[in-house]
Design a protein around this motif. Structure first.
Motif, short mmCIF file in Angstrom:
data_model
loop_
_atom_site.label_atom_id
_atom_site.label_comp_id
_atom_site.label_asym_id
_atom_site.label_seq_id
_atom_site.Cartn_x
_atom_site.Cartn_y
_atom_site.Cartn_z
N LYS A 123 -18.69 -16.40 -71.66
CA LYS A 123 -18.84 -15.87 -70.40
C LYS A 123 -18.71 -16.96 -69.38
CE LYS A 123 -22.60 -14.13 -67.61
NZ LYS A 123 -24.22 -13.55 -67.60
N SER A 165 -17.75 -8.33 -83.65
CA SER A 165 -17.92 -7.52 -82.58
C SER A 165 -17.69 -8.15 -81.01
CB SER A 165 -19.17 -6.82 -82.60
OG SER A 165 -19.46 -5.85 -83.79
N LEU A 166 -18.22 -9.42 -80.98
CA LEU A 166 -18.19 -10.12 -79.69
C LEU A 166 -16.78 -10.47 -79.35
CD1 LEU A 166 -19.31 -11.71 -77.32
CD2 LEU A 166 -19.53 -13.69 -78.80
N TYR A 168 -14.12 -8.60 -80.08
CA TYR A 168 -13.53 -7.31 -79.78
C TYR A 168 -13.80 -7.10 -78.20
CZ TYR A 168 -13.27 -7.38 -85.11
OH TYR A 168 -13.10 -7.73 -86.26
N GLU A 169 -15.07 -7.56 -78.00
CA GLU A 169 -15.67 -7.23 -76.76
C GLU A 169 -14.80 -7.99 -75.58
OE1 GLU A 169 -17.93 -5.12 -74.89
OE2 GLU A 169 -17.45 -3.71 -76.61
N ALA A 172 -11.34 -6.93 -74.97
CA ALA A 172 -11.05 -6.01 -74.20
C ALA A 172 -11.47 -6.13 -72.75
CB ALA A 172 -12.11 -4.72 -74.83
N LEU A 173 -12.47 -7.02 -72.52
CA LEU A 173 -12.94 -7.31 -71.14
C LEU A 173 -12.01 -8.30 -70.53
CD1 LEU A 173 -15.23 -7.36 -68.79
CD2 LEU A 173 -16.29 -9.24 -70.15
N ALA A 245 -8.16 -9.40 -80.46
CA ALA A 245 -9.04 -8.44 -80.74
C ALA A 245 -9.06 -8.35 -82.56
CB ALA A 245 -8.80 -7.28 -80.10
#
Length: 272
Positions: A123, A165-166, A168-169, A172-173, A245
């Motif tokens: 982030k 999962s992170l 893939y997030e 996408a983001l 991803a």
């Protein structure tokens, strides 16, 4: 700001094992490398072996449980070079404990290092780069244990599933801004993290666990950390520019194998 000759890679858990192999690989390929670890003594040993260490490298000691340290990694990297091209979330911490015997303290520490740190470090990197209209590649280290539960490393296993999962997030983001996010799923790797398994009497049985895993691996051995590093580098390079991803298995075929080769040889002795 230091004059930069090539791209910049941040590697967490860079002092030893897979992390050191990854940091060495990026160094050998001309990258400026940010070496991040909680054990500065090991980083200092590596620093003494590197040419132009101060110009082309940044050595940061700290605890990934500390959110302010995650921000400092990004701030110091950007202050030194003004860019980040690859973030490798490699650092790990775990105790080989089942959920039955896992304390809340160990559970929280495992989650903090293995999933919260990769999430918030990603982030902070993205936020810094978006301000400059730049992007990078996120490389997250999962494990075959995310899909083959052992029963005796619950918190670690949960985190490795979450890391995928992170990934893939993140894809996408941040994909519309040119970021890529990929994960690797190693099987057995020859590092110190695989040598601390003891039975209730205190006897180290890591060799027995290793023999069992290698006995189910089609290639019949553990990976060398350098093999993992090669995959990390390729996935983060322009040669993999349309890969995002997704998670790459790098396990010698273990995940897709049904049973041990000892059993196969009993069934078909002339074929295995």
């Amino acid at each position: 700001m230091t004059k930069l000759k090539g791209p910049v890679a941040i590697v967490t858990g860079a002092a030893g094992g897979i992390g050191r192999a990854i940091a060495d690989k990026f160094t050998n390929e001309g990258y400026a490398v940010v070496w991040v670890d909680i054990d500065f003594s090991q980083i200092e040993k590596r620093k003494s072996l590197l040419e132009n260490a101060d110009a082309q490298h940044l050595f940061l000691e700290g605890n990934l449980e500390d959110i302010s340290f995650l921000q400092a990694i990004v701030d110091q990297s950007m202050a030194k070079w003004g860019q980040i091209d690859v973030l490798v979330n490699n650092a790990a911490w775990r105790k080989p404990e089942s959920l039955t015997n896992t304390s809340l303290e160990d559970w929280n520490r495992t989650l903090a290092v293995n999933i919260t740190a990769p999430a918030f470090l990603s982030k902070f990197v993205a936020k810094a780069l978006l301000l400059k209209k730049k992007n990078c590649v996120f490389v997250n280290m999962s494990s075959i244990m995310a899909h083959m539960a052992s029963g005796y490393a619950t918190a670690y296993t949960v985190c490795k599933g979450a890391v995928e999962s992170l990934t893939y997030e993140l894809a996408a983001l941040y994909g519309p801004h040119g970021f890529r996010a990929v994960a690797l799923r190693p099987g057995s790797v020859a590092t110190s993290l695989s040598t601390d398994y003891t039975d209730p009497d205190g006897e180290n049985i890591s060799h027995a666990i290793l023999a069992e895993i290698e006995g189910r691996t089609p290639l019949g051995r553990s990976a060398n950390p350098k093999e993992i590093a090669e995959a990390v580098f390729w996935l983060s390079s322009p040669q993999a520019s349309f890969i995002t991803a997704t998670t790459l298995d790098i396990d010698g075929g273990l995940l897709r194998n049904f049973n041990s080769y000892a059993l196969k040889k009993r069934l078909k002795p002339n074929e295995f």
